[in-house]
Design an enzyme around this catalytic site. Structure first.
Site, PDB file in Angstrom:
ATOM      1  CG  ASP A  45      -2.073   1.159   1.134  1.00 57.84           C
ATOM      2  OD1 ASP A  45      -2.691   1.193   0.321  1.00 57.84           O
ATOM      3  OD2 ASP A  45      -1.768   2.024   2.300  1.00 57.84           O
ATOM      4  CD  GLU A  89      -2.307   2.641  -3.703  1.00 61.68           C
ATOM      5  OE1 GLU A  89      -2.840   3.545  -4.152  1.00 61.68           O
ATOM      6  OE2 GLU A  89      -1.677   2.706  -2.437  1.00 61.68           O
TER       7      GLU A  89
END
Length: 630
Positions: free
Chosen positions: A305, A357
């Site tokens: 992330d 991401e």
């Protein structure tokens, strides 16, 4: 590659030099068969450290500092599985704080945050066949169609209670199997306190959240997924951690896991603390965490992330203009850490997926580290996602003037290895659900949604869809309640779900749609430069010359009769999918299923056939018997 020894001096040395990649086997709580437990914790600037817990009536049991290692160690008798404990840290200034065990593999259920004594993982796995197949087949050459799930809100009990890992396995796995997805991606399951963070403000980097059960129940969930031939990916957050003072923040009274510079440590955007990614011990901690999930929990990959937050000095709010020692905005420690992370993991496990991401245009995110890249296997294609959604949210009357929203991605589609995501971030905080984003009345909203999902399946790249989108849930996602399963009592929602299942089946069973996702040879542009008609067609090509799929799209609610499509060969073709079939909620009661390509060149192709291109719809067609060599 350095292999960690069981010898304590070697283990502490490796941890402190940034290459202790199984540090959870040394630090934390380790229970022996005689009921004695060894506790170790890294707190280099602490004045004193003790362990308190159920086993000593929460009265401090002092630990000793091991030389200059910064690691405190001690043994305690009469410790049992399930006992709760914390470390009592006395700072150099004399302040006494209770802290979690950073290496704990289980925690008590919230609102408590005490660490819990567990045995070493002794799972009896049943997924050897899955793991063997995973090693033999490279991910780039496989279909990857991911169902993104938030376990706390996929389904709940009628009284609002969470479903357990066991209950989720019973319901979720058959559902994903029935819908035809290849992988489940779980939003973070690492232990966290705040539900509203969705798991992205993590506390326990080695512990599955106790919301849904214990560690063994989570491992069993993964095992059952693999037995059903479903891969498991999990979101992981190495960039920042929870603010709570009894967690990792200022662990020994000084910046320990976070940057010493308070400006760099403070993550304003997410209300968290940034890890000091240049510190050797933090690297050992985080890479050990990643490997723990991949090795001990048998995960098939990690979606990392907020990579952009680790790549740039000025990414966060209020840090505009911050630069490194060379005068540019690269976060050199973050870049070095990401390369080290991917190099270490993929050297051990070349068959797992490391997914970034990453929302900027940083080059070579999926490029090899040896060539200056970051070394990820895949990157989410955020640009494609935003442009595609912007296009489909638009009134069809104006789409012809904004056709570049679709065609711009053709310019960079092979710059990285991409996953095309319609993720949770796009259906929350007032952004509306995918179905609610679509223009027109309810019928046209579903027609748009079917066409958009068919476009994603045909476009080069692997795919990800967030839960609820598969049937066109109207309400945007709410993390505090279950999906609107009663939607499926409505025929349009039910038929949308049937469409998704059939679309996924077509995807998985047709190699042209995934075999050359990352090779320019995998797509042939046949009709992509005609914005005035708001139509498009292209061909997805497999490695075998005569194996391909023709994809044709109509982005306006006007049927196109005698629509000509250029193809490489004369011969017979058949329909794979018509998004406007009545079975899917469309209007077509009788489908055109056979097409004959004749010797009539069209748009650079030597042959062509005509179709009736449905209003606001898409066709997927494949060759059955063609004239080879012509």
């Amino acid at each position: 590659m350095v292999k960690q020894s069981a010898d304590s001096n070697d283990a502490s040395y490796l941890f402190n030099t940034g290459v202790g990649f199984n540090s959870q086997d040394y630090l934390g709580c380790h229970l022996a068969t005689n009921g004695r437990a060894t506790f170790r914790v890294w707190a280099p600037h602490a004045k004193a450290v003790a362990v308190v817990g159920d086993f000593n009536d929460w009265q401090p049991g002092a630990l000793k500092l091991m030389g200059t290692t910064g690691i405190w160690q001690g043994q305690v008798a009469a410790v049992h599985v399930g006992d709760l404990y914390k470390f009592q840290v006395t700072t150099a200034a004399g302040q006494v704080q209770l802290k979690i065990d950073p290496f704990a593999q289980q925690f008590e259920r919230k609102p408590g945050d005490a660490s819990q004594v567990v045995q070493p993982v002794a799972m009896r796995w049943h997924d050897s066949l899955w793991l063997a197949r995973r090693k033999k087949s490279h991910a780039a050459n496989r279909p990857i169609n991911i169902y993104e799930v938030h376990l706390g809100s996929w389904q709940r009990h009628s009284d609002g209670r969470y479903e357990t890992y066991s209950e989720l396995a019973t319901a979720l796995i058959p559902y994903v199997k029935q819908l035809g997805y290849t992988h489940i991606e779980l939003m973070p399951v690492m232990e966290h306190l705040l539900d509203a963070s969705w798991g992205y403000q993590q506390m326990g980097y080695f512990a599955p959240t106790s919301r849904f059960g214990n560690r063994e129940a989570f491992l069993s969930f993964v095992d059952q997924c693999h037995q059903a031939n479903i891969g498991v990916l999990v979101d992981w957050v190495p960039g920042h951690f929870i603010r709570n003072y009894d967690a990792l923040y200022q662990y020994d009274g000084t910046p320990t896991f976070e940057y010493a510079d308070p400006e760099r440590a403070n993550n304003r955007r997410w209300g968290a603390w940034n890890f000091d990614l240049g510190k050797a011990q933090v690297q050992s901690f985080l890479i050990s965490s990643a490997l723990y999930w991949l090795e001990q929990c048998h995960l098939d990959g990690l979606r990392v992330d907020a990579v952009s937050n680790m790549l740039y000095c000025d990414y966060d709010e209020g840090r505009e203009g911050q630069v490194n020692q060379y005068g540019d905005n690269r976060n050199l420690e973050g870049i070095t850490f990401l390369k080290k992370l991917n190099t270490t993991i993929l050297a051990r496990h070349p068959d797992v997926l490391m997914i970034a991401e990453e929302s900027s245009a940083y080059p070579q995110v999926t490029g090899p580290v040896t060539n200056g890249g970051l070394g990820f296997n895949y990157k989410w294609n955020m640009g494609w996602m935003h442009d595609t959604l912007d296009f489909f949210m638009m009134d069809p009357l104006y789409r012809h003037a904004h056709f570049d929203l679709l065609t711009f991605a053709f310019v960079y589609m092979f710059d990285e290895r991409f996953i095309l995501p319609f993720s949770h971030d796009e259906v929350v905080h007032g952004k509306r659900s995918l179905m609610h984003k679509m223009p027109g009345d309810r019928y046209n909203q579903f027609a748009n949604l079917r066409t958009m999902l068919a476009y994603m399946v045909a476009f080069p790249g692997k795919q990800l869809n967030f839960m609820g989108s598969e049937w066109g849930q109207f309400l945007e996602w709410r993390d505090w309640s279950a999906l609107e399963w009663n939607d499926l009592d409505d025929s349009l929602n039910y038929r949308m779900q049937q469409f998704t299942s059939q679309l996924n089946l077509v995807y998985r069973h047709n190699r042209p749609l995934w075999e050359q996702d990352h090779d320019p040879a995998g797509i042939i542009y046949t009709h992509t430069d005609d914005p005035e008609s708001s139509t498009m067609s292209f061909i997805r090509q497999a490695k075998r010359k005569y194996s391909f799929v023709v994809a044709a799209f109509n982005f306006v609610p006007v049927e196109r009769q005698q629509y000509r499509i250029g193809v490489p060969y004369q011969g017979q073709y058949e329909l794979l999918l018509n998004t406007e079939a009545q079975a899917f909620g469309g209007t077509w009661t009788k489908l055109e299923t056979k097409f004959t390509a004749i010797d009539e060149p069209y748009r650079g192709q030597p042959a062509s056939f005509t179709v009736t291109l449905p209003a606001m719809g898409a066709l997927l067609i494949r060759p059955v018997k063609v004239m080879r060599g012509h």
